[in-house]
Every structure is written in structure tokens, then in C-alpha cells.
Design an enzyme around this catalytic site. Structure first.
Site, PDB file in Angstrom:
ATOM      1  N   SER A 149      54.104 -75.055 -47.665  1.00 30.16           N
ATOM      2  CA  SER A 149      53.604 -74.468 -48.904  1.00 30.16           C
ATOM      3  C   SER A 149      54.183 -75.243 -50.074  1.00 30.16           C
ATOM      4  O   SER A 149      55.277 -75.824 -49.958  1.00 30.16           O
ATOM      5  CB  SER A 149      54.022 -73.001 -49.011  1.00 30.16           C
ATOM      6  OG  SER A 149      53.821 -72.529 -50.323  1.00 30.16           O
ATOM      7  N   TYR A 162      61.587 -66.900 -49.771  1.00 31.00           N
ATOM      8  CA  TYR A 162      60.420 -67.517 -49.117  1.00 31.00           C
ATOM      9  C   TYR A 162      60.424 -69.025 -49.347  1.00 31.00           C
ATOM     10  O   TYR A 162      60.241 -69.818 -48.403  1.00 31.00           O
ATOM     11  CB  TYR A 162      59.149 -66.889 -49.698  1.00 31.00           C
ATOM     12  CG  TYR A 162      57.851 -67.502 -49.206  1.00 31.00           C
ATOM     13  CD1 TYR A 162      57.372 -67.254 -47.934  1.00 31.00           C
ATOM     14  CD2 TYR A 162      57.086 -68.338 -50.050  1.00 31.00           C
ATOM     15  CE1 TYR A 162      56.172 -67.803 -47.498  1.00 31.00           C
ATOM     16  CE2 TYR A 162      55.886 -68.891 -49.630  1.00 31.00           C
ATOM     17  CZ  TYR A 162      55.429 -68.618 -48.353  1.00 31.00           C
ATOM     18  OH  TYR A 162      54.253 -69.156 -47.927  1.00 31.00           O
TER      19      TYR A 162
HETATM   20  N1  NAP Z   1      48.447 -67.206 -48.565  1.00 28.97           N
HETATM   21  C1  NAP Z   1      49.011 -68.103 -49.312  1.00 28.97           C
HETATM   22  O1  NAP Z   1      48.929 -68.068 -50.552  1.00 28.97           O
HETATM   23  C2  NAP Z   1      49.768 -69.231 -48.690  1.00 28.97           C
HETATM   24  C3  NAP Z   1      50.053 -70.337 -49.480  1.00 28.97           C
HETATM   25  C4  NAP Z   1      50.759 -71.388 -48.920  1.00 28.97           C
HETATM   26  C5  NAP Z   1      51.157 -71.336 -47.597  1.00 28.97           C
HETATM   27  N2  NAP Z   1      50.855 -70.250 -46.843  1.00 28.97           N
HETATM   28  C6  NAP Z   1      51.330 -70.223 -45.474  1.00 28.97           C
HETATM   29  O2  NAP Z   1      50.226 -70.244 -44.590  1.00 28.97           O
HETATM   30  C7  NAP Z   1      50.542 -69.568 -43.399  1.00 28.97           C
HETATM   31  C8  NAP Z   1      49.489 -68.514 -43.119  1.00 28.97           C
HETATM   32  O3  NAP Z   1      49.428 -67.595 -44.178  1.00 28.97           O
HETATM   33  P1  NAP Z   1      48.266 -66.529 -44.374  1.00 28.97           P
HETATM   34  O4  NAP Z   1      47.915 -66.560 -45.798  1.00 28.97           O
HETATM   35  O5  NAP Z   1      47.243 -66.787 -43.369  1.00 28.97           O
HETATM   36  O6  NAP Z   1      49.059 -65.200 -44.102  1.00 28.97           O
HETATM   37  P2  NAP Z   1      48.775 -63.996 -43.088  1.00 28.97           P
HETATM   38  O7  NAP Z   1      47.337 -63.759 -42.943  1.00 28.97           O
HETATM   39  O8  NAP Z   1      49.641 -62.909 -43.560  1.00 28.97           O
HETATM   40  O9  NAP Z   1      49.321 -64.581 -41.720  1.00 28.97           O
HETATM   41  C9  NAP Z   1      50.674 -64.681 -41.426  1.00 28.97           C
HETATM   42  C10 NAP Z   1      50.843 -64.237 -40.014  1.00 28.97           C
HETATM   43  O10 NAP Z   1      52.207 -64.427 -39.630  1.00 28.97           O
HETATM   44  C11 NAP Z   1      52.460 -63.462 -38.638  1.00 28.97           C
HETATM   45  N3  NAP Z   1      53.849 -63.123 -38.479  1.00 28.97           N
HETATM   46  C12 NAP Z   1      54.709 -62.642 -39.401  1.00 28.97           C
HETATM   47  N4  NAP Z   1      55.889 -62.398 -38.817  1.00 28.97           N
HETATM   48  C13 NAP Z   1      55.762 -62.710 -37.506  1.00 28.97           C
HETATM   49  C14 NAP Z   1      56.628 -62.638 -36.399  1.00 28.97           C
HETATM   50  N5  NAP Z   1      57.882 -62.207 -36.504  1.00 28.97           N
HETATM   51  N6  NAP Z   1      56.166 -63.032 -35.196  1.00 28.97           N
HETATM   52  C15 NAP Z   1      54.912 -63.464 -35.053  1.00 28.97           C
HETATM   53  N7  NAP Z   1      54.038 -63.542 -36.070  1.00 28.97           N
HETATM   54  C16 NAP Z   1      54.468 -63.146 -37.294  1.00 28.97           C
HETATM   55  C17 NAP Z   1      51.702 -62.241 -39.041  1.00 28.97           C
HETATM   56  O11 NAP Z   1      51.378 -61.602 -37.845  1.00 28.97           O
HETATM   57  P3  NAP Z   1      51.206 -60.018 -37.705  1.00 28.97           P
HETATM   58  O12 NAP Z   1      49.760 -59.819 -37.695  1.00 28.97           O
HETATM   59  O13 NAP Z   1      51.852 -59.666 -36.415  1.00 28.97           O
HETATM   60  O14 NAP Z   1      51.893 -59.393 -38.873  1.00 28.97           O
HETATM   61  C18 NAP Z   1      50.515 -62.784 -39.797  1.00 28.97           C
HETATM   62  O15 NAP Z   1      49.336 -62.671 -39.058  1.00 28.97           O
HETATM   63  C19 NAP Z   1      51.944 -68.994 -43.608  1.00 28.97           C
HETATM   64  O16 NAP Z   1      52.889 -69.881 -43.050  1.00 28.97           O
HETATM   65  C20 NAP Z   1      52.076 -68.989 -45.097  1.00 28.97           C
HETATM   66  O17 NAP Z   1      53.410 -69.047 -45.493  1.00 28.97           O
HETATM   67  C21 NAP Z   1      50.146 -69.197 -47.370  1.00 28.97           C
END
Ligand code: NAP
Ligand code: FAD
Lengths: 256, 452
Positions: A149, A162
Site C-alpha cells: 500500500s 497499519y
Molecule cells: N482498500 C484499500 O483502500 C487498500 C489500499 C491499499 C492496499 N490495500 C491492501 O489490499 C489488501 C486487500 O484489501 P481489501 O480492500 O480487499 O480488504 P478486505 O476486503 O477487507 O480484505 C482483507 C481480507 O483480509 C482477511 N483477513 C484479515 N485478518 C485475517 C486473518 N487473521 N487471517 C486470515 N485472513 C484475514 C479478511 O478476511 P475475513 O473475511 O476473515 O475477515 C479480509 O477478507 C490488503 O492487504 C490491504 O491492506 C487496501
């Protein structure tokens, strides 16, 4: 096997419910991937992954396999990778998309919770990505796509727990990429800005947002080029080149 | 034996994977290597890596580089055959055969391929309409199979295994040696007629009407010409020159030949050098420079058969992303499909230089052999061309519908289902393969990707 135009056959998604991760998996399926492993907590029991699997099947996947995966269970990560290999064979693309954004104020009030979140955003990736890398090295090909990120490029006051974890993850991914150089396996570091998903729903949009689909398109293009680093949107590469050199006194006062 | 872990690609320089590379010198060494590879990630032979895609790689496994395989070279003038180690290059063979007034029965667009690669891909040359493919000229070959056995097979000795090996892309065993026919020639020169063709239809018409009069024919197509010029080209047709046809200065040493290239491309070329604009300019200049009609020109075998060999490492021109070669064949009668693909490429401005059109004659009995009676078109495109995957997949569908096929030695991106449909004898081939390799010790990235 990855083909000459960047399409893959098998995909392992670590974080099987991640909106960004699923968008990437769907994009790879539309590009020709036939077999997907979704690794998540409560993969079979509890919440399950029926909706996610359905979405990928609708996109054309022939097989979608749920596999139990918890970032906190670092000792079990090698077994998760082995199980994925048993299900689909060689891993052509592995998408590391799990993580926790959380709330900075809440983290400051509950240090233990902050550490647990950091474990899901960083330490869990150390074991998972090392296990993946070992497999990719052995099979002599494959790409590990790591969702880093911009938050980790320069850590901000507003979300430094984070951000620090992401900085760690970004460094891990880069180091792993260098370690795998010349082995046929590669690492692609993806640095999105703000992406509206369930993770970021509680924070207001930042400049230069991108949709999960745009992240997916950028990843697919990166696979075609064999890119090592992908910024989404691309302009963030230049924005953050500037951000990195802002004086600390100015940086500290950024509103978010 | 020295082994080395290395990254490998085909000539297109796409999709690198790493493998342990070993150079067996004897059949026994090859057998030992195959045995050792069996339980692991498999093994595949590799010649000079001139297949464009991933046929001669085996990710995480073992690659048997045939360069040091012995024994060497035995010419039998009476029988008109040569026996050569599988790792011998056709370039070396030309150098050794021409002084004896002999030439290869089939030569592809580059002489930097090995005898093993020539058989495993059942390669074709400009003379396919007259002489069929390389496999048709092989008398016997020696094959080391994963069970450690060394077998001699030919059209009359275990023909099932022989024809499964011809065109079998290295997946039935390691060819260590082969005997094949070599044709008599009086000179190392070719007598060539050149004609510009105004559009695709003219090329098809002239080739159909006159191919039987020429031993070697090929037509270069300018895929960037549009409108009425769509598919315009330069047709060259020729045959080996007789000694009496040479100009006086060449007659003293009529069989002279040296394998060399005049120039080389530096290792690092910036991306995007070959784009619609630069290729259009090149193609237009090439077309304009070609004579409208020229007869009986005497030229060397090198410039005639292997013009690209003049520039070493020309594949680097495509920059870091590499290139995709697309070659298909469609039966006679499917001209509309050929026309459709050529027009589509012209319409999208796909920067392909030196697309090559050929008329195929009868094929060999090999179940995976590519050449079959009809037309074949081969073209190169930058691998990072936007929309390339979808464009080529749409061509696959047209080719398949016309009863045509893609050439495995050139493929780097087809889907397994398409290949399965294009090669209906795949199961018959698999049965033979299972007989000599029941545990699947032989595999390649191509075999994995296409589920061969
Ligand atoms: N959204 C943004 O603005 C953004 C920007 C930059 C980077 N990112 C990065 O992109 C990636 C995906 O993000 P997203 O936006 O798709 O978020 P998301 O939909 O919330 O997905 C994150 C996933 O991580 C899983 N997770 C959390 N804790 C966990 C654990 N202990 N064991 C296994 N799984 C776990 C969650 O699973 P559960 O369903 O079990 O909770 C969730 O499905 C992340 O690494 C995030 O940091 C996001
Ligand atoms: C510029 C250029 C022009 C070309 N023009 C033509 C053409 O006109 N017609 C045509 O038919 N092809 C053409 N080709 C393709 C080329 O002829 C084939 O790909 C050929 O197989 C390459 O031979 P190689 O020795 O480099 O084999 P590699 O590319 O190393 O291997 C090709 C296949 O052969 C197998 N193989 C190699 N050695 C052995 C062995 N000893 N035993 C068993 N299997 C083996 C490999 O496993 C692999 O599957 C061209 C290629 C280039 C680069």
C-alpha cells in the site's frame, strides 16, 4: 504455467474474501485461469466462501477450492501452501491480499489489539510468503503478487500502526523478490492508494483513488510485462516520489 | 557430469522458468538422467532453443541439452543418407555436407536448429509442397526412453513409437542419433524468381498455379498494408542451381559455404522499438525494394533459406517483453479464413514484420505433426501488444472452425482445449507415450500448459 501473454492457469488467493483479491482472481479467470484456491478463515464452516466461489465460477473458473487459512496460525502456513498444490498443482499466481486496516485511535487505546492487527498485516505474511516462495522456487516459476500500500511507502501519523505493518510487508516483498531473482519465480509488489472496499469504508476517500477492478487490471498488465512494482493508479509513483522528500515538519501535519 | 540451474526461454524470450541443465555425452548418460528425473519434476530434451515458446523448458525439473551428444557425423554417399548426433546443428551439417555435393532434405527459416529439434517438431521448409516435412526423410532414429532403454525406431521398426516421436516435442524420449536422406546438389547456390504480389489473392493464385514448377516457394506478406494492398507481398521461388548456371567467378568453387552472420543485435534494446510505425516503414521499404519481377537470379543458400540468420539475436529487437510467433495452417478451401485473419491484422495495425505464407503439401503419418495440405501463415508480434491475447484467441477459433491447427513449436499462449480440438489424434499419441513413459517422467512447460 504462465503463458507468453501473462495469462495463468492456477491462482491461490490468500485472503479469500478480500474485495481487491477477488477482483484480481476474477480478472485472472477472465484471462484464462481455470483453477482457483481461496484461502480464508472459516473457509468451509461458519461464513464459508460460497458467494466468492460462485462469483469466480460465473467468470469462468472450472474449479474453486476453499482452504482454511488464518494469518495468526503462522505454523500452519506451509501446510496451507502444500494443500493448495495438492488441489491444483503448480501455483502460477499467488495473490497475498489479507490484512487489517483498523482504526488508529482504537489501536492507541488497545495496544494488544494493535499488535494482533499488525500480525495479520505483517507477521502472518512473513510465514505465508516464505512458504509460497519456497514452493515457487522449487517449481521454477510462478508469481507472488503482494498487496502492499502507499501507506507503507512513508508512514503517516493518521494510520501508523497499519502503515508500519505495510512498510514491513513492502520490505519483505522486495527482499523476497531479490532473493528469488533468477529462479524463475518472481514477486510483484502492488501499491494501491485508496480503494473503496469494506476495509476502507470507515475512512474518507484520499486523492487518486482506484477501484478494486482497476487494481485488478493493473495487476494483470503487470503480469503481462513481468513488472516488479505496480502503483495504482500509476500516477502515485510520482506523487509518492514527492511525498518521500517532504520535510518531516510538513509531513507530520498532513490531515490524514 | 556438470549440471547448472538456469533460467530458460524459447526464441520468443517470454515466460522464463528455471531448470537444472545437464549435457549428456552418451545415450547411457541420458538414460541415467531420465531415471533420476522421473520421481521429481520431470525432464525434457533441448536443442538450440529455437522453438518460440516453452517447448524446450521444464520448470523446476531437468533439461537435457543435447549439444555434446556423440557420436558425430557419417555420410553414406551410396545410400544418400547422413547419420548425425541429435545435437548437431543444421548449420554444421550444411558446412559438412555441401563440400560433398549434398544438402539437407528440409531446412527451416533458420539453420540454427538441431537434428533432434528438427525431428521432434517435424519441421517444414519452403519445399514442403514438394518434399513434405523432416520426418518423411528420417530412416531411423535412436531414442532413449525413461525406462532407461535405448531403442532404434523407424517407419518400418516400431512405427507407432517412431511417428509419435516425429512431431512429439521431446515427450517420448531423447533422440540421440538419426539417419536421414540428404539430397544431391551441384552448387551451394539457388536460382530464384521473385515477383511482387499486389494483394493476398494474387499470392494465393500464383502459388496455386505455379508451385509444382518450383522446388522451394515462400511469400513474404506485408501485414500492415491496408485497403486494396491488403496482404501484398513478395513471392520468391527457386531451386538449387546447377554448376553450369553459376557466373564464372563462382564456378571455381561451386559448393562453397560458410556459416556466419554479418551483424548482431546488442543485448539490451529499449522496449517499443518495433511498433506499428517502425514496422510499417520497414515493410513498405522492403516491398518497394523488391523487384517487381525478376527471373533466374543466382543467390546463396544462406540468403535464400535463412535470411534472418544474417542478424544474430534478432529476437532481442522486441525488447524485454519478447515476441509471440503465431503460425497456423488451414486446409485448401479455407482461403476466406486466411483472408479474414490477414485483414484483421491489417485493420488493427498489428506490427508484424516478415509474415510468411506457404503452401503445404502432404503431411507425415505423425499424429502431432503440424503440416497438412493447405496454407500456412507465420507471423511475429510483440508480446506486450495491447489486446494481443484476445486477438490471437479469436484467430484460434477461426482456425479451429476451418479444421486447421497451430504449430506447437511456435506456440506460447494457446489454451489446452483449443489444441486438443486441433489435434484429434492426441489420445492415440498419448497411448504410445504412456507405453514408453508410464510415470510421466518426460514433461515440458509446453506439455504442462497445454496438458499434452
Ligand atoms: N482498500 C484499500 O483502500 C487498500 C489500499 C491499499 C492496499 N490495500 C491492501 O489490499 C489488501 C486487500 O484489501 P481489501 O480492500 O480487499 O480488504 P478486505 O476486503 O477487507 O480484505 C482483507 C481480507 O483480509 C482477511 N483477513 C484479515 N485478518 C485475517 C486473518 N487473521 N487471517 C486470515 N485472513 C484475514 C479478511 O478476511 P475475513 O473475511 O476473515 O475477515 C479480509 O477478507 C490488503 O492487504 C490491504 O491492506 C487496501
Ligand atoms: C528464425 C526461425 C525460423 C524458423 N523457421 C521455421 C520453419 O521455416 N519451419 C519450421 O518447421 N520451423 C521453423 N522454426 C522453428 C524451429 O525449426 C523448431 O522450433 C525446431 O524444433 C527448433 O529446433 P531446436 O534444435 O532449437 O530445438 P528446441 O527449440 O531446443 O526444442 C524444440 C523441441 O524439440 C525437442 N527436442 C530437441 N532436441 C531433442 C532430442 N534430441 N530428442 C527429442 N526431442 C528433442 C524439445 O524437447 C522441444 O520440444 C523457426 C525458428 C526460428 C527461430
Amino acid at each position: 504455467m504462465r503463458n507468453a501473454v501473462g495469462a495463468v492457469d492456477t491462482v491461490l488467493l490468500l485472503g479469500g474474501r478480500s474485495e481487491i483479491g477477488l477482483a484480481i482472481a476474477e480478472r485472472l479467470v477472465r484471462g484464462g485461469a481455470r483453477r482457483v484456491v481461496l484461502a480464508a478463515r472459516e473457509a468451509t464452516g461458519g461464513r464459508g466462501l460460497a458467494g466468492e466461489a460462485e462469483r469466480l465460477r460465473a467468470a469462468g473458473a472450472a474449479e474453486v477450492h476453499p482452504v482454511e487459512f488464518d494469518a495468526a496460525d503462522t505454523a500452519g502456513h506451509e501446510a496451507v501452501v502444500a494443500e493448495a498444490v495438492k488441489l491444483v498443482g503448480d501455483l502460477d499466481a499467488v495473490v497475498d491480499a489479507f490484512g487489517v486496516l483498523g482504526e488508529q485511535a482504537a489501536f492507541e487505546a488497545d495496544p494488544a489489539a494493535a499488535a494482533a492487527a499488525a500480525a495479520a498485516t505483517f507477521t502472518g505474511h512473513v510465514s505465508a510468503d516464505l512458504a509460497v516462495a519456497a514452493r515457487l522456487r522449487e517449481q521454477g516459476h510462478g508469481t507472488l503478487v503482494v498487496l502492499s500500500s502507499v501507506a507503507g511507502v512513508r508512514v503517516r501519523r493518521a494510520n501508523f500502526v497499519y502503515g508500519a505493518a505495510k512498510a514491513g510487508l513492502d520490505g519483505l516483498a522486495q527482499g523476497l523478490g531479490d532473493a528469488l531473482h533468477g529462479t524463475g519465480a518472481r514477486v510483484m509488489v502492488v501499491r494501491p492508494g485508496y480503494v473503496p472496499t469494506k476495509m476502507s469504508a470507515h475512512v474518507s476517500a484520499a486523492p487518486f483513488p482506484a477501484s478494486a477492478r482497476e487494481v485488478a487490471d493493473a495487476v494483470a498488465a503487470g503480469l503481462r510485462r513481468g513488472a516488479e512494482t505496480v502503483w495504482v493508479p500509476g500516477v502515485l509513483r510520482y506523487v509518492f516520489a514527492g511525498m518521500r522528500v517532504l520535510p518531516r515538519s510538513v509531513w507530520r501535519r498532513l490531515p490524514r | 557430469m556438470r549440471t547448472q540451474r538456469r533460467l530458460l526461454t524459447g526464441w520468443g524470450r517470454t515466460a522464463p522458468t528455471s531448470a537444472t541443465v545437464a549435457r549428456p555425452r552418451t545415450a547411457a548418460e541420458a538414460a541415467a538422467l531420465l531415471k533420476q528425473a522421473g520421481p521429481g519434476r520431470g525432464a525434457i530434451p533441448r536443442g538450440l532453443g529455437r522453438s518460440y515458446g516453452d517447448a524446450a523448458q521444464c520448470a523446476g525439473g531437468l533439461v537435457l541439452d543435447t549439444a555434446e551428444l556423440a557420436p558425430g557425423f557419417r555420410l553414406d554417399q551410396e545410400a544418400g543418407t547422413v547419420t548425425a548426433a541429435a545435437g548437431t546443428s543444421l548449420a554444421e551439417l550444411m558446412e559438412r555436407l555441401l563440400p560433398h555435393g549434398r544438402f539437407l532434405p528440409v531446412t527451416p527459416g533458420t539453420r540454427q536448429v538441431t537434428v533432434g529439434g528438427a525431428i521432434a517438431a517435424d519441421i517444414h521448409g519452403k519445399n514442403h509442397h514438394a518434399d513434405s516435412s523432416f520426418g518423411a526423410h528420417v530412416r531411423w532414429l535412436r531414442l532413449v526412453t525413461p525406462d532407461g532403454a535405448e531403442r532404434t525406431v523407424g517407419p518400418d521398426r516400431d512405427p507407432g513409437l517412431f511417428w509419435a516421436t516425429v512431431g512429439g516435442m521431446g515427450l517420448t524420449g531423447v533422440i540421440t542419433e538419426a539417419e536421414f536422406a540428404v539430397v544431391p546438389v551441384e552448387t551451394s547456390a539457388v536460382r530464384v524468381d521473385t515477383d511482387r504480389t499486389a494483394d493476398l489473392d494474387e499470392a494465393l493464385a500464383v502459388m496455386t498455379a505455379t508451385d509444382h514448377r518450383y522446388h522451394h516457394t515462400v511469400c513474404w506478406i506485408d501485414l500492415l498494408a491496408t485497403g486494396r494492398a491488403t496482404g501484398r507481398g513478395v513471392l520468391t521461388r527457386g531451386r538449387h542451381a546447377r554448376a553450369a548456371e553459376l557466373p564464372a567467378r563462382l564456378r571455381r568453387d561451386p559448393l562453397r559455404f560458410r556459416d556466419r552472420s554479418a551483424a548482431a543485435v546488442p543485448p539490451r534494446v529499449p522496449p517499443g522499438l518495433l511498433n506499428t510505425w517502425s514496422v510499417r516503414t520497414f515493410n513498405a521499404a522492403y516491398y518497394a525494394r523488391a523487384p517487381r519481377r525478376e527471373r533466374d537470379r543466382i543467390t546463396g543458400v544462406g540468403p535464400f533459406f535463412h535470411p534472418l540468420d544474417a542478424v544474430r539475436d534478432w529476437n532481442r529487437l522486441y525488447g524485454p517483453a519478447g515476441l509471440v510467433q503465431y503460425q497456423f495452417a488451414v486446409p485448401f478451401g479455407a482461403e476466406p479464413v486466411l483472408r479474414g485473419i490477414v485483414s484483421r491484422l491489417a485493420a488493427v495495425g498489428a506490427p508484424s514484420f516478415l509474415a510468411v505464407l506457404k503452401r503445404f503439401g502432404p503431411g507425415t503419418p505423425a499424429p502431432l505433426s503440424f503440416p497438412r495440405p493447405g496454407w500456412t501463415l507465420a507471423l511475429d508480434l510483440p508480446a506486450d501488444l495491447p489486446g494481443l491475447a484476445r486477438l490471437l484467441t479469436s484467430f484460434d477459433e477461426r482456425v479451429l472452425e476451418a479444421g486447421g491447427a497451430l504449430y506447437l513449436a511456435k506456440d506460447s499462449r494457446a489454451a489446452p482445449a483449443a489444441i486438443r480440438a486441433m489435434y484429434p489424434r492426441l489420445d492415440e499419441w498419448r497411448e504410445v507415450r504412456a507405453r514408453v513413459d508410464p510415470d510421466g517422467a518426460l514433461t515440458s512447460d509446453l506439455a504442462r500448459r497445454l496438458e499434452l
